[in-house]
Design an enzyme around this catalytic site. Structure first.
Site, PDB file in Angstrom:
ATOM      1  N   LYS A 195       0.814  -1.226   0.000  1.00  0.00           N
ATOM      2  CA  LYS A 195       0.000   0.000   0.000  1.00  0.00           C
ATOM      3  C   LYS A 195       0.840   1.266   0.000  1.00  0.00           C
ATOM      4  O   LYS A 195       0.441   2.283   0.554  1.00  0.00           O
ATOM      5  CB  LYS A 195      -0.923   0.035   1.228  1.00  0.00           C
ATOM      6  CG  LYS A 195      -1.769  -1.188   1.403  1.00  0.00           C
ATOM      7  CD  LYS A 195      -2.381  -1.208   2.756  1.00  0.00           C
ATOM      8  CE  LYS A 195      -3.282  -2.415   2.888  1.00  0.00           C
ATOM      9  NZ  LYS A 195      -3.710  -2.664   4.231  1.00  0.00           N
ATOM     10  N   ASP A 231      -6.345  -7.119   9.270  1.00  0.00           N
ATOM     11  CA  ASP A 231      -7.692  -6.523   9.203  1.00  0.00           C
ATOM     12  C   ASP A 231      -8.770  -7.519   8.758  1.00  0.00           C
ATOM     13  O   ASP A 231      -9.927  -7.434   9.180  1.00  0.00           O
ATOM     14  CB  ASP A 231      -7.721  -5.267   8.314  1.00  0.00           C
ATOM     15  CG  ASP A 231      -7.096  -5.475   6.951  1.00  0.00           C
ATOM     16  OD1 ASP A 231      -6.648  -6.592   6.658  1.00  0.00           O
ATOM     17  OD2 ASP A 231      -7.040  -4.508   6.173  1.00  0.00           O
TER      18      ASP A 231
END
Ligand code: BGC
Length: 567
Positions: A195, A231
């Site tokens: 990311k 997550d």
């Protein structure tokens, strides 16, 4: 309805005009003359030929699912050495059962946001949460690791001090949405950044240690970091809490989609990933280096499917545009499926396609704008906004063209722009569906529950519908599923995992205490039994002694009597 028909007619009209005289380069020139003409005209393209590159048949998607499933088997057996899908252990043994209680803290770092959350749980009551969100500054994400973790620790300390919880030593669950080699619930080595984060000095380090060091440096609060989770694991656990203890797969499609960013700073809708419950017997590689005993039957596995394609095994999906996006990314060749599915690259892909169509005079009369030709000026949120326009009303589309400095766009241009957004984002939905169907075909339980979070999934007006439709087409016959959308799952999940850990610990302590009581009771009973045996033995001995005394007395008496008789 009329709007849709009118739109369809105008679109077909426009398409027949646009492709007149142009042959798709994919159909291939028939004669040498045609070959030469085609070479000269290499850049001559149509909307159809470009869009064809993004359309994936179910045969191609099934091929991808089979490659993914092979990689998942190899990942469980040997990790990243023999697979691009790492299949990382989470050390989370079970889902919540509603008996969790207490105060827990969650921290959630992933993409561009940091969230700190306080959660209070009491069985049978709705959970109470308070939270604080902040955007990670670029300096923290791209500076030193120390700076990054100092920033996180400061946010945690400020949050707890404000709520007068600094000295309560509360249990903390930390959601860290980057691939980590986990060797225990609270020990995990960062394998690589994804990311776009580039903070130095973190890869190869234990993330919990980095956080604990930073909290110590800050020095204002006492906490107990009990678990580090991904997550998707959080999403699965949070959904299970709401569904009464059941969830089969937790999925993230594009985390942290920032809707109101200044486009120059835009960095949106990052990775994709999934977790599911796996039998411990199959987790060979993940448990080989465990630093703690793991005696549970199953464990949630963090697939890290975003790495699929990193060895070129998905090259049949990559278009020339994907290759450009990848080569210009912060981590070229890394987390390929992230780039194909999550929103992070979707806007830039659309921009590249528009730029090419424009260069070939298929769009905007070949004019476009300087901004359209500039990298990263088409944020992914534009796709959602364009697709949110009602049929025949182009207010969002017009505004976006204004922002991009495009003048004189026609009705056809707007239709075409919408078509590019549909095709590029539908490919992403189809790939996400194929990845989900691949996991569901492995899990194979009745009425499977799929929990999905992530901004790409949430904010795109048709994404959820496309994903659901495609999973149905790709799922093995006889299997069924339901999708639930979870909000803030990763944060709530981290606090819930801290709660599960406390509950499991409490239950384990109770089990050990009960065992100890049982052991003590058994020891007392044994002691009583032995005493009884001893007593019986003594009584028997006493009886024997008396009998022998009596016998001796009688013998003596007999002898005496006989003596007297002889006298
Ligand atoms: C990361 C995963 C994460 C996913 C969604 C990916 O880039 O590698 O760990 O779960 O993004 O946030």
């Amino acid at each position: 309805m009329l709007g849709i028909i009118e739109l369809g007619i105008q679109y077909r009209l426009w398409r027949s005009q646009a492709s007149k005289g142009k042959k798709s380069p994919r159909s291939g020139p028939a004669t040498p003359l045609a070959k030469m003409a085609s070479k000269l005209n290499e850049e001559s393209i149509s909307l159809e030929s470009v869009m064809a590159e993004f359309k994936l048949s179910n045969t191609t998607l099934r091929r991808m699912m089979s490659h993914m499933s092979d990689n998942m088997d190899r990942g469980l057996e040997s990790g990243l050495e023999r697979s691009t899908i790492a299949m990382l252990p989470s050390f989370v043994p079970e889902l919540p059962n509603g008996k969790e209680r207490g105060k827990f803290v969650a921290m959630d770092l992933g993409g561009t946001n940091l969230r700190v959350m306080l959660m209070e749980l009491e069985p049978g009551e709705p959970m109470r949460t308070k939270q604080f969100n902040t955007r990670m500054p670029n300096a923290a994400m791209h500076g030193t690791g120390e700076k990054l973790f100092d920033y996180i620790a400061k946010a945690l300390c400020d949050f707890l001090i404000e709520r007068e919880l600094a000295d309560e030593c509360l249990p903390v669950g930390f959601t860290f949405s980057y691939p980590c080699d986990q060797t225990g619930l609270r020990s995990a080595t960062l394998l690589r950044w994804t990311k776009g984060v580039t903070a130095t000095g973190c890869v190869g380090e234990d993330v919990v240690q980095l956080l604990e060091d930073a909290i110590k440096r800050d020095g204002r609060v006492k906490v107990n970091i009990v678990a580090l989770i991904n997550d998707t694991v959080g999403t699965m656990v949070a959904a299970a809490y709401e569904a009464g203890g059941h969830c089969d797969i937790g999925v993230i499609i594009g985390k942290s989609f920032l809707l109101h960013e200044n486009i120059k700073l835009q960095f949106s809708g990052t990775g994709t990933n999934a977790s599911y419950m796996e039998s411990s017997k199959k987790i060979v590689h993940g448990l080989a280096n465990a630093t703690e005993d793991y005696n549970h039957k199953s464990m949630i596995i963090d697939t890290e499917w975003g790495g699929f394609g990193d060895n070129g095994e998905a090259d049949y999906i990559f278009t020339r545009y994907d290759k450009i996006v990848d080569s210009k990314s912060d981590h070229p060749g890394v987390n390929s499926l992230d780039k194909l599915i999550a929103g992070m690259c979707m806007g830039e892909l659309v921009r590249l396609v528009l730029e090419r169509l424009c260069e070939n005079k298929v769009l905007f009369n070949g004019q476009g704008s300087k901004m359209l030709r500039t990298r990263n000026t088409f944020p992914t949120k534009y796709i959602s906004e364009i697709l949110h326009d009602d049929c025949g009303v182009y207010s969002n589309t017009r505004q976006i063209m204004d922002e991009l400095g495009i003048e004189g766009a026609t009705f056809s241009d707007m239709l075409l722009l919408r078509e590019v957004c549909v095709v590029v984002s539908r490919r992403s939905a189809n790939l996400a569906a194929a990845a989900i169907a691949c996991v569901l075909n492995r899990v194979r339980r009745p009425n499977m529950l799929v929990a999905i979070d992530g901004s790409t999934y949430k904010y795109h007006p048709f994404f959820n519908h496309w994903v659901c439709e495609k999973i149905r087409e790709l799922l093995d016959p006889g299997l069924d599923f339901k999708i639930v959308q979870t909000g803030d799952g990763s944060g709530r999940g981290a606090a819930l995992i801290a709660a599960i850990v406390s509950r499991v610990k409490r239950e384990e302590e109770k089990r050990l205490k009960d065992l100890e009581i049982q052991r003590q009771k058994a020891a007392e009973a044994e002691e009583r039994r032995l005493l009884e045996i001893e007593k019986e033995k003594e009584e028997a001995e006493e009886r024997a002694r008396k009998i022998s005394e009596m016998m001796r007395y009688q013998i003596e008496r007999g002898a005496e009597e006989s003596y007297q008789r002889h006298e």
